[in-house]
Design a protein around this motif. Structure first.
Motif, PDB file in Angstrom:
ATOM      1  N   VAL A   1       3.145   2.525   1.687  1.00  0.00           N
ATOM      2  CA  VAL A   1       2.165   3.426   1.074  1.00  0.00           C
ATOM      3  C   VAL A   1       1.600   4.313   2.176  1.00  0.00           C
ATOM      4  O   VAL A   1       1.057   3.805   3.163  1.00  0.00           O
ATOM      5  N   VAL A   2       1.751   5.615   2.009  1.00  0.00           N
ATOM      6  CA  VAL A   2       1.108   6.548   2.934  1.00  0.00           C
ATOM      7  C   VAL A   2      -0.020   7.233   2.179  1.00  0.00           C
ATOM      8  O   VAL A   2       0.023   7.349   0.961  1.00  0.00           O
ATOM      9  N   THR A   3      -1.038   7.660   2.917  1.00  0.00           N
ATOM     10  CA  THR A   3      -2.209   8.217   2.238  1.00  0.00           C
ATOM     11  C   THR A   3      -2.585   9.579   2.795  1.00  0.00           C
ATOM     12  O   THR A   3      -2.372   9.877   3.965  1.00  0.00           O
ATOM     13  N   THR A   4      -3.178  10.373   1.907  1.00  0.00           N
ATOM     14  CA  THR A   4      -3.779  11.643   2.311  1.00  0.00           C
ATOM     15  C   THR A   4      -5.214  11.347   2.768  1.00  0.00           C
ATOM     16  O   THR A   4      -5.674  10.210   2.721  1.00  0.00           O
TER      17      THR A   4
ATOM     18  N   GLU B   1      -5.654  -0.994   4.851  1.00  0.00           N
ATOM     19  CA  GLU B   1      -4.807  -0.506   5.954  1.00  0.00           C
ATOM     20  C   GLU B   1      -4.298  -1.612   6.877  1.00  0.00           C
ATOM     21  O   GLU B   1      -3.505  -1.334   7.770  1.00  0.00           O
ATOM     22  N   THR B   2      -4.739  -2.842   6.631  1.00  0.00           N
ATOM     23  CA  THR B   2      -4.142  -3.939   7.406  1.00  0.00           C
ATOM     24  C   THR B   2      -2.955  -4.562   6.652  1.00  0.00           C
ATOM     25  O   THR B   2      -2.305  -5.464   7.174  1.00  0.00           O
ATOM     26  N   HIS B   3      -2.672  -4.101   5.446  1.00  0.00           N
ATOM     27  CA  HIS B   3      -1.510  -4.588   4.690  1.00  0.00           C
ATOM     28  C   HIS B   3      -0.232  -4.144   5.411  1.00  0.00           C
ATOM     29  O   HIS B   3      -0.160  -3.019   5.906  1.00  0.00           O
ATOM     30  N   GLU B   4       0.794  -5.019   5.420  1.00  0.00           N
ATOM     31  CA  GLU B   4       2.043  -4.658   6.142  1.00  0.00           C
ATOM     32  C   GLU B   4       2.683  -3.401   5.578  1.00  0.00           C
ATOM     33  O   GLU B   4       3.415  -2.705   6.267  1.00  0.00           O
ATOM     34  N   LEU B   5       2.449  -3.123   4.294  1.00  0.00           N
ATOM     35  CA  LEU B   5       3.093  -1.955   3.689  1.00  0.00           C
ATOM     36  C   LEU B   5       2.216  -0.703   3.753  1.00  0.00           C
ATOM     37  O   LEU B   5       2.589   0.342   3.248  1.00  0.00           O
ATOM     38  N   ALA B   6       1.046  -0.821   4.355  1.00  0.00           N
ATOM     39  CA  ALA B   6       0.214   0.367   4.564  1.00  0.00           C
ATOM     40  C   ALA B   6       0.802   1.115   5.755  1.00  0.00           C
ATOM     41  O   ALA B   6       0.714   0.660   6.893  1.00  0.00           O
TER      42      ALA B   6
ATOM     43  N   VAL C   1      -9.885   1.792  10.639  1.00  0.00           N
ATOM     44  CA  VAL C   1      -9.107   0.899   9.775  1.00  0.00           C
ATOM     45  C   VAL C   1      -9.886   0.700   8.483  1.00  0.00           C
ATOM     46  O   VAL C   1     -10.907   0.016   8.451  1.00  0.00           O
ATOM     47  N   THR C   2      -9.414   1.342   7.421  1.00  0.00           N
ATOM     48  CA  THR C   2     -10.107   1.308   6.131  1.00  0.00           C
ATOM     49  C   THR C   2      -9.546   0.160   5.303  1.00  0.00           C
ATOM     50  O   THR C   2      -8.340   0.053   5.113  1.00  0.00           O
ATOM     51  N   ARG C   3     -10.443  -0.691   4.827  1.00  0.00           N
ATOM     52  CA  ARG C   3      -9.990  -1.915   4.166  1.00  0.00           C
ATOM     53  C   ARG C   3     -10.072  -1.843   2.644  1.00  0.00           C
ATOM     54  O   ARG C   3      -9.426  -2.621   1.954  1.00  0.00           O
ATOM     55  N   ALA C   4     -10.890  -0.940   2.125  1.00  0.00           N
ATOM     56  CA  ALA C   4     -11.128  -0.943   0.677  1.00  0.00           C
ATOM     57  C   ALA C   4     -11.345   0.480   0.181  1.00  0.00           C
ATOM     58  O   ALA C   4     -11.802   1.355   0.936  1.00  0.00           O
ATOM     59  N   PRO C   5     -11.021   0.723  -1.102  1.00  0.00           N
ATOM     60  CA  PRO C   5     -11.272   2.059  -1.656  1.00  0.00           C
ATOM     61  C   PRO C   5     -12.753   2.389  -1.626  1.00  0.00           C
ATOM     62  O   PRO C   5     -13.593   1.495  -1.637  1.00  0.00           O
ATOM     63  N   ARG C   6     -13.059   3.669  -1.600  1.00  0.00           N
ATOM     64  CA  ARG C   6     -14.439   4.178  -1.626  1.00  0.00           C
ATOM     65  C   ARG C   6     -15.248   3.771  -0.387  1.00  0.00           C
ATOM     66  O   ARG C   6     -16.474   3.719  -0.438  1.00  0.00           O
TER      67      ARG C   6
ATOM     68  N   THR D   1      -2.602  15.566  12.449  1.00  0.00           N
ATOM     69  CA  THR D   1      -3.637  14.606  12.873  1.00  0.00           C
ATOM     70  C   THR D   1      -3.643  13.394  11.946  1.00  0.00           C
ATOM     71  O   THR D   1      -4.662  12.998  11.413  1.00  0.00           O
ATOM     72  N   ALA D   2      -2.461  12.795  11.763  1.00  0.00           N
ATOM     73  CA  ALA D   2      -2.325  11.650  10.857  1.00  0.00           C
ATOM     74  C   ALA D   2      -1.624  10.525  11.608  1.00  0.00           C
ATOM     75  O   ALA D   2      -2.175  10.036  12.594  1.00  0.00           O
ATOM     76  N   SER D   3      -0.440  10.114  11.145  1.00  0.00           N
ATOM     77  CA  SER D   3       0.286   9.073  11.877  1.00  0.00           C
ATOM     78  C   SER D   3       1.755   9.453  11.966  1.00  0.00           C
ATOM     79  O   SER D   3       2.292  10.136  11.092  1.00  0.00           O
ATOM     80  N   THR D   4       2.404   8.971  13.024  1.00  0.00           N
ATOM     81  CA  THR D   4       3.843   9.220  13.154  1.00  0.00           C
ATOM     82  C   THR D   4       4.599   8.420  12.094  1.00  0.00           C
ATOM     83  O   THR D   4       5.493   8.932  11.432  1.00  0.00           O
ATOM     84  N   CYS D   5       4.200   7.152  11.916  1.00  0.00           N
ATOM     85  CA  CYS D   5       4.944   6.288  10.994  1.00  0.00           C
ATOM     86  C   CYS D   5       4.843   6.817   9.565  1.00  0.00           C
ATOM     87  O   CYS D   5       5.843   6.828   8.831  1.00  0.00           O
ATOM     88  N   GLY D   6       3.665   7.274   9.183  1.00  0.00           N
ATOM     89  CA  GLY D   6       3.496   7.792   7.822  1.00  0.00           C
ATOM     90  C   GLY D   6       4.394   8.990   7.577  1.00  0.00           C
ATOM     91  O   GLY D   6       5.094   9.080   6.562  1.00  0.00           O
TER      92      GLY D   6
END
Ligand SMILES: Cc1ncc(C[n+]2csc(CCOP(=O)(O)OP(=O)(O)O)c2C)c(N)n1
Ligand SMILES: [Mg+2]
Length: 606
Positions: A247-250, A259-264, A424-429, A271-276
């Protein structure tokens, strides 16, 4: 049922206030003036149910309401007088409109029987009582009722418009006589007037999407603000695990997956991430969830940087058909609420996958390797010991002082990119930012709103000095309300993000440093400013002191400020550049221009 409810005699503003109470709106926030005297007077009679909050600038009233909505998912009333107070809110309404968040704004308006005569603060040379037309491009709809007995109708229309489909701000421009006069009215029953329920996608489109996803070898889910707005984080994560899809995010989607999930696979764009970016660009199937593919998130559509659609095949979920196919050709459009569409997709995919199976594939190993490489790259700035410190290090230390579910708020500038890239964002909102309109000045007032929405959460407002200087007067609001937001000011004596862009794209910089006449850097004493407003405030220069200072500030239980001196060195001041951004450059800078033209030639929208 409305037929059985007795009519009541209420003034225009009483109708508004009673309607808001019926909808559970806890705060009306703004600055009164003669254009809204009746409103503040009527609010006085219902302090049992709705509280009036003062801010020091009307822009902040809207940002505060917006911040509240982004956290709580429920709107507030922002109000102003007629004229300048009203026009002061335009940036706030634009910010909410671009990011699809709901704010109800009431502005005062000329008495209907005096429209056009030149009532104090009326704009009337092109059309009577013309203030609202300034707002036309930044509201979903606006109303200027002429009679009190119109108000019940107008209010349920406004409420529905604000919250249904793709949410957005609405404007009620209320003439002073309509505010004051009374009529026998029946207040609308929310149950009878609201467009509740979730719009579902067409069943055959869901089947087609499921077939595509089943056959995909490199699926990627792109989560945008719509995923968070629709409370679809659970479905996003379940679907990711079901498919083994990263999952990649805007900007607006950050937080749609822990964002600690392995699939995050982190954020996408510049200015984002290389992996994303790497994963999104090499997907065979892209499933987008409530994202509009802005230039910033899609690396200005340059093929292969963030996306390559085609050859990637796009399944696009959006509640607003207007967004479908706008920037990339779409193979399966799912015009629907994000949560409903994902639930339908999961049902159509049927059993299978699930559990830990997704960890068994080569794709999974590749995702982990790319994430590890990105984490290693980030260490360079995030672990830096230099003084003045990098913003990356400052952010890492701030986060060390906070709970996992703390809310972080940012406005435009390097902090916005740094937080997007490294917090490191852990939850929505819990990641709140003036994303699409990218407004400076958003951070502090929105953070106050965020805290009001989540009184049990820590709220950290991370502002650049430029951002802070646009709305720092709201330290007064925080102090009066005793709202415990911790304001972190990243002081680099300038608009460093803009300076960096100037250097990259023009090879020289202009009007972006804060300088004294002798050429030395200028910074106000931010800790003294905080103290002057009555806050606990500290100045920090050493990276090792950041975490303890923020912890002390949070522990005060009141509003606080931590000013941090950060690097002015363009090489390490901001986030890593990971994507591409199209900036038009003149022939006066041939080297930079040629590089841009070469990149532009690869853009897919052309
Ligand atoms: C209201 C507004 N004006 C101008 C801009 C353009 N802009 C974007 S970032 C920025 C500078 C931000 O400076 P600061 O908050 O100090 O952060 P820094 O980049 O220095 O870390 C400017 C002027 C904007 N986004 N919003
Ligand atoms: Mg700055």
């Amino acid at each position: 049922m409305s037929g059985t409810v007795a009519a009541r005699r209420l003034s225009g503003v009483q109708i508004l206030v009673e309607y808001l109470i019926r909808q559970g709106v806890p705060y009306a926030v703004g600055i009164p003036g003669h254009g809204s005297w009746s409103l503040t007077d009527a609010l006085l009679d219902r302090t049992d149910a709705i509280r009036t909050l003062q801010v020091m600038h009307e822009q902040s009233a809207v940002h505060l309401a917006d911040g509240y909505y982004r956290v709580a998912g429920r709107p507030l009333l922002a109000f102003t007088s007629i004229g300048p107070g009203a026009t002061n809110t335009v940036i706030g309404m634009a910010t909410a409109y671009v990011d699809s968040t709901a704010v109800l704004l009431m502005t005062g308006s000329a008495h209907t029987y005096m429209r056009g005569h030149g009532v104090l603060q009326e704009l009337e040379r092109r059309h009577v009582a013309d203030n609202p037309r300034i707002f036309e491009p930044v509201v979903k709809e606006w109303w200027q009722p002429s009679r009190v007995d119109e108000l019940p109708f107008v209010l349920h229309r406004a409420w529905n418009q604000m919250l249904s489909g793709r949410p957005g701000p609405v404007l009620l421009d209320l003439p002073m006589d309509v505010q004051a006069e009374s009529a026998e009215v029946v207040l609308p029953e929310p149950d009878e007037r609201e467009a509740r329920g979730r719009a579902r996608p067409a069943a055959d489109d869901v089947e087609r999407a499921a077939r595509l996803l089943r056959a995909a070898r490199r699926p990627v889910i792109v989560a945008g603000g719509g995923a968070i707005g629709a409370a679809a984080s659970g479905e996003v994560t379940t679907l990711a695990e079901r498919l083994g899809a990263p999952v990649v995010t805007t900007w607006m989607g950050k937080g749609a997956i822990d964002e600690t999930h392995e699939l995050a696979a982190q954020t996408i764009g510049d200015t984002a991430s290389t992996c994303g970016n790497e994963l999104a660009a090499s997907a065979d199937v892209v499933l987008s969830v409530g994202c509009r593919f802005t230039d910033w998130s899609a690396s200005s559509y340059r093929k292969g940087v963030t996306f390559a659609i085609p050859p990637s095949r796009l399944i696009q979920i959006d509640i607003d058909p207007r967004e479908i196919g706008k920037n990339y050709p779409v193979e399966v459009p799912l015009v629907a609420d994000a949560k409903a569409a994902l639930a339908d997709l999961l049902a159509a995919l049927g059993p299978g996958g699930g559990g830990d199976e997704y960890r068994e594939t080569a794709y999974y190993r590749e995702i982990q390797e790319r994430k590890a490489a990105w984490r290693e790259q980030m260490e360079v700035k995030s672990a830096s010991d230099r003084v003045p410190m990098t913003q990356a290090r400052a952010i890492r230390e701030v986060q060390r002082a906070t709970d996992p579910e703390a809310i972080v708020v940012t406005g435009a500038g390097l902090p916005q990119g740094i937080v997007k890239q490294r917090w490191v964002t852990r939850a929505p909102r819990t990641h709140i930012t003036s994303g699409g309109f990218s407004s400076m000045g958003f951070t502090l007032p929105a953070a106050i709103g965020a805290r009001l929405a989540a009184p049990e959460r820590q709220v950290v407002a991370i502002a650049g000095d430029g951002d802070f200087l646009q709305t720092m007067q709201e330290l007064a609001a925080a102090a009066m309300l005793d709202t415990p937001v911790c304001v972190v000011v990243l002081d680099n004596s300038g608009w460093m993000s803009i300076k960096g862009g100037q250097q990259t794209f023009f090879g020289r910089t202009a009007a972006t440093d804060f300088l004294k006449r002798d050429g030395s850097s200028y910074s106000p004493d931010y800790a003294a400013i905080g103290q002057g407003f009555g806050l606990h405030a500290e100045q920090v220069n050493d990276p090792a002191d950041v975490c303890p200072a923020v912890a002390r500030a949070l522990a005060t239980g009141g509003p606080s400020l931590v000013a941090i001196k950060v690097s002015r060195d363009l090489a390490d001041a901001g986030p890593d550049k990971t994507g591409w951004w199209d900036v038009p450059i003149s022939e006066q800078h041939p080297e930079q221009r040629d590089a841009q033209l070469a990149g532009r030639a690869e853009e897919q929208h052309l």
